[in-house]
Design a protein around this motif. Structure first.
Motif, PDB file in Angstrom:
ATOM      1  N   LEU A 148       0.827  -1.220   0.000  1.00 49.11           N
ATOM      2  CA  LEU A 148       0.000   0.000   0.000  1.00 49.11           C
ATOM      3  C   LEU A 148       0.855   1.262   0.000  1.00 49.11           C
ATOM      4  O   LEU A 148       0.400   2.323  -0.442  1.00 49.11           O
ATOM      5  CB  LEU A 148      -0.940  -0.005   1.209  1.00 49.11           C
ATOM      6  CG  LEU A 148      -1.926  -1.177   1.284  1.00 49.11           C
ATOM      7  CD1 LEU A 148      -2.802  -1.048   2.519  1.00 49.11           C
ATOM      8  CD2 LEU A 148      -2.784  -1.266   0.028  1.00 49.11           C
ATOM      9  N   PHE A 149       2.118   1.146   0.478  1.00 46.31           N
ATOM     10  CA  PHE A 149       3.028   2.295   0.499  1.00 46.31           C
ATOM     11  C   PHE A 149       3.963   2.302  -0.719  1.00 46.31           C
ATOM     12  O   PHE A 149       4.942   3.050  -0.751  1.00 46.31           O
ATOM     13  CB  PHE A 149       3.849   2.287   1.793  1.00 46.31           C
ATOM     14  CG  PHE A 149       3.026   2.464   3.031  1.00 46.31           C
ATOM     15  CD1 PHE A 149       2.670   3.738   3.469  1.00 46.31           C
ATOM     16  CD2 PHE A 149       2.577   1.364   3.751  1.00 46.31           C
ATOM     17  CE1 PHE A 149       1.909   3.911   4.614  1.00 46.31           C
ATOM     18  CE2 PHE A 149       1.821   1.526   4.896  1.00 46.31           C
ATOM     19  CZ  PHE A 149       1.471   2.801   5.331  1.00 46.31           C
ATOM     20  N   LYS A 150       3.671   1.431  -1.686  1.00 44.14           N
ATOM     21  CA  LYS A 150       4.443   1.347  -2.944  1.00 44.14           C
ATOM     22  C   LYS A 150       5.937   1.060  -2.688  1.00 44.14           C
ATOM     23  O   LYS A 150       6.809   1.654  -3.296  1.00 44.14           O
ATOM     24  CB  LYS A 150       4.299   2.626  -3.755  1.00 44.14           C
ATOM     25  CG  LYS A 150       2.904   2.865  -4.303  1.00 44.14           C
ATOM     26  CD  LYS A 150       2.865   4.064  -5.240  1.00 44.14           C
ATOM     27  CE  LYS A 150       1.492   4.253  -5.866  1.00 44.14           C
ATOM     28  NZ  LYS A 150       1.441   5.396  -6.794  1.00 44.14           N
ATOM     29  N   LEU A 151       6.190   0.094  -1.808  1.00 44.76           N
ATOM     30  CA  LEU A 151       7.571  -0.259  -1.472  1.00 44.76           C
ATOM     31  C   LEU A 151       7.964  -1.610  -2.061  1.00 44.76           C
ATOM     32  O   LEU A 151       8.719  -2.366  -1.451  1.00 44.76           O
ATOM     33  CB  LEU A 151       7.744  -0.266   0.051  1.00 44.76           C
ATOM     34  CG  LEU A 151       7.498   1.067   0.762  1.00 44.76           C
ATOM     35  CD1 LEU A 151       7.594   0.903   2.268  1.00 44.76           C
ATOM     36  CD2 LEU A 151       8.490   2.136   0.270  1.00 44.76           C
ATOM     37  N   MET A 152       7.444  -1.922  -3.250  1.00 45.35           N
ATOM     38  CA  MET A 152       7.690  -3.233  -3.854  1.00 45.35           C
ATOM     39  C   MET A 152       9.175  -3.488  -4.149  1.00 45.35           C
ATOM     40  O   MET A 152       9.673  -4.596  -3.963  1.00 45.35           O
ATOM     41  CB  MET A 152       6.869  -3.405  -5.128  1.00 45.35           C
ATOM     42  CG  MET A 152       5.386  -3.643  -4.876  1.00 45.35           C
ATOM     43  SD  MET A 152       4.485  -2.134  -4.470  1.00 45.35           S
ATOM     44  CE  MET A 152       4.349  -1.370  -6.109  1.00 45.35           C
ATOM     45  N   CYS A 153       9.884  -2.447  -4.602  1.00 45.53           N
ATOM     46  CA  CYS A 153      11.309  -2.622  -4.919  1.00 45.53           C
ATOM     47  C   CYS A 153      12.111  -2.969  -3.665  1.00 45.53           C
ATOM     48  O   CYS A 153      12.950  -3.881  -3.673  1.00 45.53           O
ATOM     49  CB  CYS A 153      11.863  -1.353  -5.557  1.00 45.53           C
ATOM     50  SG  CYS A 153      11.229  -1.034  -7.222  1.00 45.53           S
ATOM     51  N   ILE A 154      11.833  -2.235  -2.584  1.00 48.76           N
ATOM     52  CA  ILE A 154      12.529  -2.515  -1.325  1.00 48.76           C
ATOM     53  C   ILE A 154      12.153  -3.900  -0.808  1.00 48.76           C
ATOM     54  O   ILE A 154      13.007  -4.656  -0.324  1.00 48.76           O
ATOM     55  CB  ILE A 154      12.183  -1.434  -0.280  1.00 48.76           C
ATOM     56  CG1 ILE A 154      12.712  -0.074  -0.749  1.00 48.76           C
ATOM     57  CG2 ILE A 154      12.738  -1.795   1.091  1.00 48.76           C
ATOM     58  CD1 ILE A 154      12.328   1.077   0.149  1.00 48.76           C
ATOM     59  N   LEU A 155      10.873  -4.253  -0.928  1.00 45.54           N
ATOM     60  CA  LEU A 155      10.408  -5.576  -0.501  1.00 45.54           C
ATOM     61  C   LEU A 155      11.126  -6.681  -1.259  1.00 45.54           C
ATOM     62  O   LEU A 155      11.499  -7.706  -0.684  1.00 45.54           O
ATOM     63  CB  LEU A 155       8.900  -5.700  -0.718  1.00 45.54           C
ATOM     64  CG  LEU A 155       7.986  -5.197   0.396  1.00 45.54           C
ATOM     65  CD1 LEU A 155       6.541  -5.267  -0.053  1.00 45.54           C
ATOM     66  CD2 LEU A 155       8.177  -6.011   1.669  1.00 45.54           C
ATOM     67  N   THR A 156      11.305  -6.485  -2.559  1.00 47.32           N
ATOM     68  CA  THR A 156      11.971  -7.495  -3.391  1.00 47.32           C
ATOM     69  C   THR A 156      13.397  -7.726  -2.903  1.00 47.32           C
ATOM     70  O   THR A 156      13.832  -8.874  -2.736  1.00 47.32           O
ATOM     71  CB  THR A 156      11.978  -7.058  -4.863  1.00 47.32           C
ATOM     72  OG1 THR A 156      10.628  -6.875  -5.318  1.00 47.32           O
ATOM     73  CG2 THR A 156      12.658  -8.096  -5.735  1.00 47.32           C
ATOM     74  N   LEU A 157      14.124  -6.635  -2.651  1.00 41.13           N
ATOM     75  CA  LEU A 157      15.501  -6.753  -2.167  1.00 41.13           C
ATOM     76  C   LEU A 157      15.552  -7.420  -0.792  1.00 41.13           C
ATOM     77  O   LEU A 157      16.411  -8.277  -0.530  1.00 41.13           O
ATOM     78  CB  LEU A 157      16.138  -5.364  -2.103  1.00 41.13           C
ATOM     79  CG  LEU A 157      16.417  -4.682  -3.450  1.00 41.13           C
ATOM     80  CD1 LEU A 157      16.905  -3.255  -3.233  1.00 41.13           C
ATOM     81  CD2 LEU A 157      17.433  -5.467  -4.259  1.00 41.13           C
ATOM     82  N   ILE A 158      14.622  -7.035   0.086  1.00 43.77           N
ATOM     83  CA  ILE A 158      14.590  -7.618   1.431  1.00 43.77           C
ATOM     84  C   ILE A 158      14.296  -9.114   1.362  1.00 43.77           C
ATOM     85  O   ILE A 158      14.949  -9.926   2.031  1.00 43.77           O
ATOM     86  CB  ILE A 158      13.529  -6.896   2.303  1.00 43.77           C
ATOM     87  CG1 ILE A 158      13.983  -5.468   2.602  1.00 43.77           C
ATOM     88  CG2 ILE A 158      13.289  -7.670   3.598  1.00 43.77           C
ATOM     89  CD1 ILE A 158      12.945  -4.639   3.324  1.00 43.77           C
ATOM     90  N   ASN A 159      13.302  -9.496   0.542  1.00 44.66           N
ATOM     91  CA  ASN A 159      12.933 -10.915   0.422  1.00 44.66           C
ATOM     92  C   ASN A 159      14.098 -11.763  -0.083  1.00 44.66           C
ATOM     93  O   ASN A 159      14.391 -12.830   0.467  1.00 44.66           O
ATOM     94  CB  ASN A 159      11.734 -11.076  -0.521  1.00 44.66           C
ATOM     95  CG  ASN A 159      10.441 -10.582   0.086  1.00 44.66           C
ATOM     96  OD1 ASN A 159      10.283 -10.577   1.301  1.00 44.66           O
ATOM     97  ND2 ASN A 159       9.514 -10.164  -0.751  1.00 44.66           N
ATOM     98  N   ILE A 160      14.747 -11.295  -1.136  1.00 41.81           N
ATOM     99  CA  ILE A 160      15.850 -12.060  -1.725  1.00 41.81           C
ATOM    100  C   ILE A 160      17.030 -12.130  -0.751  1.00 41.81           C
ATOM    101  O   ILE A 160      17.654 -13.195  -0.577  1.00 41.81           O
ATOM    102  CB  ILE A 160      16.290 -11.453  -3.067  1.00 41.81           C
ATOM    103  CG1 ILE A 160      15.159 -11.608  -4.103  1.00 41.81           C
ATOM    104  CG2 ILE A 160      17.557 -12.129  -3.580  1.00 41.81           C
ATOM    105  CD1 ILE A 160      15.441 -10.947  -5.429  1.00 41.81           C
ATOM    106  N   THR A 161      17.332 -11.008  -0.089  1.00 38.13           N
ATOM    107  CA  THR A 161      18.441 -10.982   0.868  1.00 38.13           C
ATOM    108  C   THR A 161      18.186 -11.922   2.039  1.00 38.13           C
ATOM    109  O   THR A 161      19.059 -12.717   2.424  1.00 38.13           O
ATOM    110  CB  THR A 161      18.661  -9.549   1.393  1.00 38.13           C
ATOM    111  OG1 THR A 161      18.929  -8.680   0.287  1.00 38.13           O
ATOM    112  CG2 THR A 161      19.841  -9.520   2.358  1.00 38.13           C
ATOM    113  N   LEU A 162      16.990 -11.829   2.613  1.00 38.19           N
ATOM    114  CA  LEU A 162      16.640 -12.714   3.732  1.00 38.19           C
ATOM    115  C   LEU A 162      16.658 -14.177   3.303  1.00 38.19           C
ATOM    116  O   LEU A 162      17.150 -15.043   4.041  1.00 38.19           O
ATOM    117  CB  LEU A 162      15.259 -12.346   4.285  1.00 38.19           C
ATOM    118  CG  LEU A 162      15.178 -11.065   5.129  1.00 38.19           C
ATOM    119  CD1 LEU A 162      13.729 -10.799   5.517  1.00 38.19           C
ATOM    120  CD2 LEU A 162      16.048 -11.186   6.368  1.00 38.19           C
ATOM    121  N   ALA A 163      16.117 -14.444   2.110  1.00 41.92           N
ATOM    122  CA  ALA A 163      16.087 -15.827   1.609  1.00 41.92           C
ATOM    123  C   ALA A 163      17.502 -16.383   1.493  1.00 41.92           C
ATOM    124  O   ALA A 163      17.776 -17.520   1.902  1.00 41.92           O
ATOM    125  CB  ALA A 163      15.378 -15.875   0.263  1.00 41.92           C
TER     126      ALA A 163
END
Length: 373
Positions: A336-351
């Motif tokens: 909802l806050f349009k943070l998809m790019c940051i989310l993508t980096l966080i998901n891949i890094t955490l994974a």
């Protein structure tokens, strides 16, 4: 007389069915209650049901969807029946008469079909109240036929001798081909899990269409497509769990090979990239190439996080489904806050970090897996 039989069928099959499909049902429930306050929700769904009972073509489409749902139930229950630790069913159920078995399986099918049966029975009430008596009768006959057909299928299955000697067409066609590590689970999906995969792809299509229809007034907003891709990633949750079980059962030898962890992680990335290609193709035809690639990577990053979270929580399905649910809620709110790019980096890094520090530590006995096919 039937209570012991129904109890064991409900405990083994119905409970695990809802545990396995909790994210999907939660998403569907969200769509059902999305229109607004209670009075508008009732009015909206009453109109939908009335349209369904009044239009034969729409009724046929709904019947087709019901049949697909029934096939999904068949596939899940058949997979459970054929699990090694469920072989006692072949003996215990056969101690009952054939009519008793049929009744027991009908009760089970009712249990796993409660969400759709409830909606359809409300449609029958709406049909009768508006004097569409023939439509109401047709719906009831169709529901009864699906229940009986399901019961006959399960009864036949429980008596059928399992023949594991036949190779599938995919293995015959690719017999002479080299199979890189990342393709092994893909071959397994098209060999053993093809029905599940096709149902997931059909569900993905329904999710995309449903989300864009639900947010039709703002469908050009990238957040709408991101929400759809989040739901699609969640719908793959059981396929991801299958993948980890496949690794535990058949790919433990990779831990003894001199393969860098980064290469193993990239192999995992390649596996899910291929399995997610149908969604990418749909995106390329409906949004710009840049947006399509971004949304594809976003959904892939969520799937990678789901897959590698299993290195932390193990193959406990209940914990895994809770992880999927809470991750879904957090990412949904962040979109909802349009943070998809940051989310993508966080998901891949955490994974990757979870994979890197837990790959060689992760141990699970495949015989004792808390997993439901």
């Amino acid at each position: 007389m039937l209570k012991p039989l129904t109890n064991i069928l409900l405990k083994i099959f119905a409970k695990s069915f809802y545990q396995a499909h909790a994210p999907i049902f939660i998403f569907i429930l969200y769509i059902i209650v999305a229109p607004g306050p209670p009075e508008s929700i009732i009015s909206f769904h009453t109109s939908v049901m009335l349209y369904f009972v009044a239009k034969p073509l729409i009724m046929m489409i709904v019947f087709g969807l019901l049949f697909l749902y029934t096939i999904k139930c068949w596939h899940f229950i058949a997979g459970k029946i054929h699990q090694v630790h469920q072989q006692f069913l072949f003996y215990s159920i056969n101690s009952y008469t054939r009519p008793q078995q049929l009744i027991g399986w009908i009760i089970l099918q009712i249990a796993v079909s409660v969400p759709v049966l409830a909606y359809m029975l409300f449609s029958v009430i709406i049909a009768i109240s508006h004097q569409y008596f023939l439509s109401a009768l047709i719906i009831l006959i169709y529901l009864a036929a699906l229940l009986l057909l399901s019961s006959l299928f399960y009864t036949w299955l429980i008596h059928k001798q399992i023949n594991e000697s036949k190779s599938s067409w995919i293995l015959k066609l690719t017999k002479g081909f080299k199979k890189p590590l990342f393709t092994l689970y893909i071959y397994h999906v098209f060999d053993k899990l093809k029905i599940k995969y096709l149902i997931i792809k059909f569900l993905s299509y329904l999710i995309i269409i449903g989300v864009f229809l639900l947010f039709a007034d703002v469908k050009t907003d990238i957040r709408v497509a991101a929400i759809a891709m989040l739901a699609i990633a969640a719908s793959h949750s059981m396929l991801i769990l299958d993948g980890r079980q496949f690794e535990v059962t058949f790919l433990t030898f990779t831990k003894t090979l001199p393969i860098p962890r980064l290469k193993l992680f990239i192999s995992q990335l390649a596996t899910y990239s291929v399995l997610l290609l149908p969604e990418l193709i749909w995106l390329l035809f409906n949004v710009s190439p840049t947006q399509a690639l971004g949304l594809y990577i976003f959904s892939l990053s969520i799937i990678l996080f789901f897959a590698n979270s299993l290195y932390l929580i193990g193959l406990d399905q209940e914990k895994y489904m809770k992880t999927v649910f809470f991750t879904f809620v957090i990412i949904f709110m962040t979109i909802l806050f349009k943070l998809m790019c940051i989310l993508t980096l966080i998901n891949i890094t955490l994974a990757y970090l979870i994979f890197y520090f837990n790959y060689y530590k992760f141990k699970e006995d495949p015989i004792a897996l808390k997993y439901d096919d």
